[in-house]
Structure formats: C-alpha cells, structure tokens
Design a protein around this motif. Structure first.
Motif, PDB file in Angstrom:
ATOM      1  N   GLY A  57       0.805  -1.206   0.000  1.00 37.38           N
ATOM      2  CA  GLY A  57       0.000   0.000   0.000  1.00 37.38           C
ATOM      3  C   GLY A  57       0.846   1.268   0.000  1.00 37.38           C
ATOM      4  N   LYS A  58       0.246   2.360   0.460  1.00 36.17           N
ATOM      5  CA  LYS A  58       0.931   3.650   0.513  1.00 36.17           C
ATOM      6  C   LYS A  58       2.172   3.551   1.400  1.00 36.17           C
ATOM      7  N   ASN A  59       3.267   4.113   0.913  1.00 38.17           N
ATOM      8  CA  ASN A  59       4.550   4.080   1.622  1.00 38.17           C
ATOM      9  C   ASN A  59       5.022   2.650   1.904  1.00 38.17           C
ATOM     10  N   LYS A  60       4.615   1.741   1.036  1.00 37.19           N
ATOM     11  CA  LYS A  60       5.006   0.324   1.094  1.00 37.19           C
ATOM     12  C   LYS A  60       4.518  -0.391   2.362  1.00 37.19           C
ATOM     13  N   LYS A  61       3.465   0.148   2.951  1.00 37.55           N
ATOM     14  CA  LYS A  61       2.836  -0.520   4.088  1.00 37.55           C
ATOM     15  C   LYS A  61       1.937  -1.633   3.560  1.00 37.55           C
ATOM     16  N   HIS A  62       2.028  -2.818   4.125  1.00 36.08           N
ATOM     17  CA  HIS A  62       1.247  -3.954   3.646  1.00 36.08           C
ATOM     18  C   HIS A  62      -0.201  -3.909   4.147  1.00 36.08           C
ATOM     19  N   PHE A  63      -1.098  -4.415   3.309  1.00 35.61           N
ATOM     20  CA  PHE A  63      -2.504  -4.553   3.697  1.00 35.61           C
ATOM     21  C   PHE A  63      -3.074  -5.760   2.963  1.00 35.61           C
ATOM     22  N   ASN A  64      -4.220  -6.229   3.407  1.00 28.82           N
ATOM     23  CA  ASN A  64      -4.878  -7.368   2.766  1.00 28.82           C
ATOM     24  C   ASN A  64      -5.910  -6.880   1.756  1.00 28.82           C
ATOM     25  N   ILE A  65      -5.628  -7.128   0.486  1.00 30.53           N
ATOM     26  CA  ILE A  65      -6.572  -6.749  -0.561  1.00 30.53           C
ATOM     27  C   ILE A  65      -7.689  -7.788  -0.612  1.00 30.53           C
ATOM     28  N   LEU A  66      -8.898  -7.342  -0.954  1.00 28.39           N
ATOM     29  CA  LEU A  66     -10.047  -8.231  -1.036  1.00 28.39           C
ATOM     30  C   LEU A  66     -10.486  -8.403  -2.484  1.00 28.39           C
ATOM     31  N   ILE A 104       2.025   6.813  -2.805  1.00 28.08           N
ATOM     32  CA  ILE A 104       0.617   7.218  -2.805  1.00 28.08           C
ATOM     33  C   ILE A 104      -0.268   5.982  -2.641  1.00 28.08           C
ATOM     34  N   TYR A 105      -1.555   6.217  -2.398  1.00 27.60           N
ATOM     35  CA  TYR A 105      -2.481   5.093  -2.240  1.00 27.60           C
ATOM     36  C   TYR A 105      -2.611   4.325  -3.548  1.00 27.60           C
ATOM     37  N   PRO A 106      -2.553   2.999  -3.502  1.00 25.56           N
ATOM     38  CA  PRO A 106      -2.795   2.202  -4.703  1.00 25.56           C
ATOM     39  C   PRO A 106      -4.268   2.315  -5.093  1.00 25.56           C
ATOM     40  N   GLY A 107      -4.583   1.963  -6.333  1.00 27.22           N
ATOM     41  CA  GLY A 107      -5.944   2.171  -6.806  1.00 27.22           C
ATOM     42  C   GLY A 107      -6.680   0.917  -7.251  1.00 27.22           C
ATOM     43  N   LEU A 108      -7.987   1.048  -7.275  1.00 18.07           N
ATOM     44  CA  LEU A 108      -8.846   0.009  -7.841  1.00 18.07           C
ATOM     45  C   LEU A 108      -8.541  -0.129  -9.326  1.00 18.07           C
ATOM     46  N   PRO A 111      -2.051  -2.136  -6.681  1.00 17.03           N
ATOM     47  CA  PRO A 111      -1.168  -2.604  -5.605  1.00 17.03           C
ATOM     48  C   PRO A 111      -0.403  -3.867  -5.966  1.00 17.03           C
ATOM     49  N   ALA A 112       0.904  -3.813  -5.799  1.00 17.00           N
ATOM     50  CA  ALA A 112       1.756  -4.961  -6.110  1.00 17.00           C
ATOM     51  C   ALA A 112       1.656  -6.008  -5.007  1.00 17.00           C
ATOM     52  N   LEU A 113       1.895  -7.260  -5.366  1.00 13.82           N
ATOM     53  CA  LEU A 113       2.044  -8.304  -4.361  1.00 13.82           C
ATOM     54  C   LEU A 113       3.249  -7.967  -3.487  1.00 13.82           C
ATOM     55  N   TRP A 114       3.217  -8.375  -2.241  1.00 13.24           N
ATOM     56  CA  TRP A 114       4.314  -8.052  -1.311  1.00 13.24           C
ATOM     57  C   TRP A 114       5.668  -8.573  -1.809  1.00 13.24           C
ATOM     58  N   ASN A 115       5.635  -9.653  -2.634  1.00 13.35           N
ATOM     59  CA  ASN A 115       6.888 -10.242  -3.112  1.00 13.35           C
ATOM     60  C   ASN A 115       7.183  -9.932  -4.586  1.00 13.35           C
ATOM     61  N   GLN A 116       6.490  -8.963  -5.154  1.00 12.80           N
ATOM     62  CA  GLN A 116       6.800  -8.515  -6.515  1.00 12.80           C
ATOM     63  C   GLN A 116       7.905  -7.456  -6.431  1.00 12.80           C
ATOM     64  N   PHE A 117       9.060  -7.889  -6.010  1.00  9.89           N
ATOM     65  CA  PHE A 117      10.151  -6.968  -5.713  1.00  9.89           C
ATOM     66  C   PHE A 117      10.614  -6.184  -6.933  1.00  9.89           C
ATOM     67  N   ASP A 118      10.524  -6.801  -8.119  1.00  7.24           N
ATOM     68  CA  ASP A 118      10.939  -6.103  -9.342  1.00  7.24           C
ATOM     69  C   ASP A 118      10.042  -4.901  -9.621  1.00  7.24           C
ATOM     70  N   LEU A 119       8.728  -5.088  -9.474  1.00  5.44           N
ATOM     71  CA  LEU A 119       7.781  -4.000  -9.705  1.00  5.44           C
ATOM     72  C   LEU A 119       7.906  -2.926  -8.625  1.00  5.44           C
TER      73      LEU A 119
END
Length: 208
Positions: free
Chosen positions: A48-57, A135-139, A115-123
C-alpha cells in the motif's frame, strides 16, 4: 489540497458504489458458492501507501489449492487454476469489486497504481524510481488503460510514475471512464500475460 478532495470523493463514491452494486454482490456470492469449493472472498497481502502492507479483497476466482502469493504470470499454465466462474469474473473485472471495502477502510483509492504483491520486488523497485509507492494504490490506474496485463514491469512502473507526476481531477476522470471502456472491450486481459504486448510486437517485426 487535491489529495484531501480525492480522499473525500473516494469515500463517497465507494459508499454509493457499495449500495448500488449490492445486488451484484449478492448474485456473485451465490454463484461462487455454487461454482466451486472454498471461501467467497480471497485475501492477499499487497503493498500500500509508503510500502505498508494490507490485505486486498477480491472475489475468489481460483481453486483453493492454487500456489499462494504467486503472480498469475509466474504460474505454469495459469488457466488450470481458474474456476469456470472465475474466468468470467476476471475478464469483466467483477472479481475486483470487494476492493470497494478496501477503499472505505482507507487502504486504497479509486484511481492509483495497482497494488503490487508483497513479493513482486521487481515491480516495487521500479516504482520506487517514480515515487509510485508513496501514494495510495488504486482500484484502477493509468497503466490499466494503457495495456494492463500485456505491459512489461518496467513500462507499468513508468506509467504509474506518469500518474504520480500528473495526478489531478482530470486525469482521474480520464482513467475512470477509460477503465469502463477497457473492461467492456476486455482490453489487455491476458492470463499470465505480463509483457505479451512487447512479445507480440517483436514477433510481428520478425514476420515483416
């Protein structure tokens, strides 16, 4: 100032969307339970924003024995893991609707980098070059109307960077309605198709 306005509009539009689309939610919930074994919703750790992790639904579109935390383009024969209803939902992007809840929770925005997967390190690394992780990731996002699944990681990050540097009401409106047209035409939806646009163009050049 725009960021405050954007957050207010995100909340209002997400609330209206949740109310208006509640019959669609109900129908999909029933169909998912009838189609395959497993939960209705799929939760996945994203950046998420500032690379903070969250659970996407999302509405679940894949079998419950699908390898976890693996981007679709890295699965061998991704089609084998997708349910019958899941193919339709992914093609029409209906599986993304539960992210309206993520928007209301403050995890996401309506428009922003996907929003990238937590392990999509390349992206994640590429996006760092453009401030797209700040910034906030988007729908939906600018890259989603410019190629979506077909884009290379580097190109996705550049498009996300363009959005960051040009963020404003007009661009959000353009992306929002561009997404509707893209969904209706199923533009750029390719299972396991990251980079297929470039691969296709190279193939066409060889033919020429």
């Amino acid at each position: 100032m725009f960021k405050i306005f954007k957050r207010i509009m995100d909340t209002l539009l997400a609330l209206i969307g949740l109310i208006v689309l509640s019959p669609v939610f109900l129908v999909l919930i029933i169909l998912i339970k009838l189609d395959s074994r497993g939960p209705i919703l799929f939760k996945q750790k994203r950046v998420g924003k500032n690379k903070k992790h969250f659970n996407i639904l999302k509405f679940r579109t894949m079998r419950i024995d699908t390898p976890k935390d693996t981007p679709t383009h890295m699965l061998e024969n991704p089609e084998q893991w997708i349910t019958k209803l899941g193919k339709f939902m992914r093609k029409t992007s209906l599986d993304e609707l539960p992210q309206i809840i993520n928007i209301l929770k403050g995890d996401m925005s309506i428009v922003g980098p996907r929003p990238a997967l937590w392990n999509q390190f390349d992206l994640i690394e590429e996006r760092d070059k453009y401030g797209a992780n700040d910034i906030y990731p988007g729908l939906t996002g600018y890259a989603q109307i410019k190629g979506r699944d077909e884009l290379e990681i580097v190109d996705k990050a550049k498009l996300d960077g363009y959005y960051v540097s040009h963020m404003g009401l007009w661009l959000d409106i353009k992306v929002f309605f561009g997404t509707i047209f893209s969904v209706l035409k199923s533009d750029g939806v390719v299972e396991g198709g990251t980079g297929t646009k470039v691969k296709r163009e190279k193939k066409e050049k060889k033919v020429e």
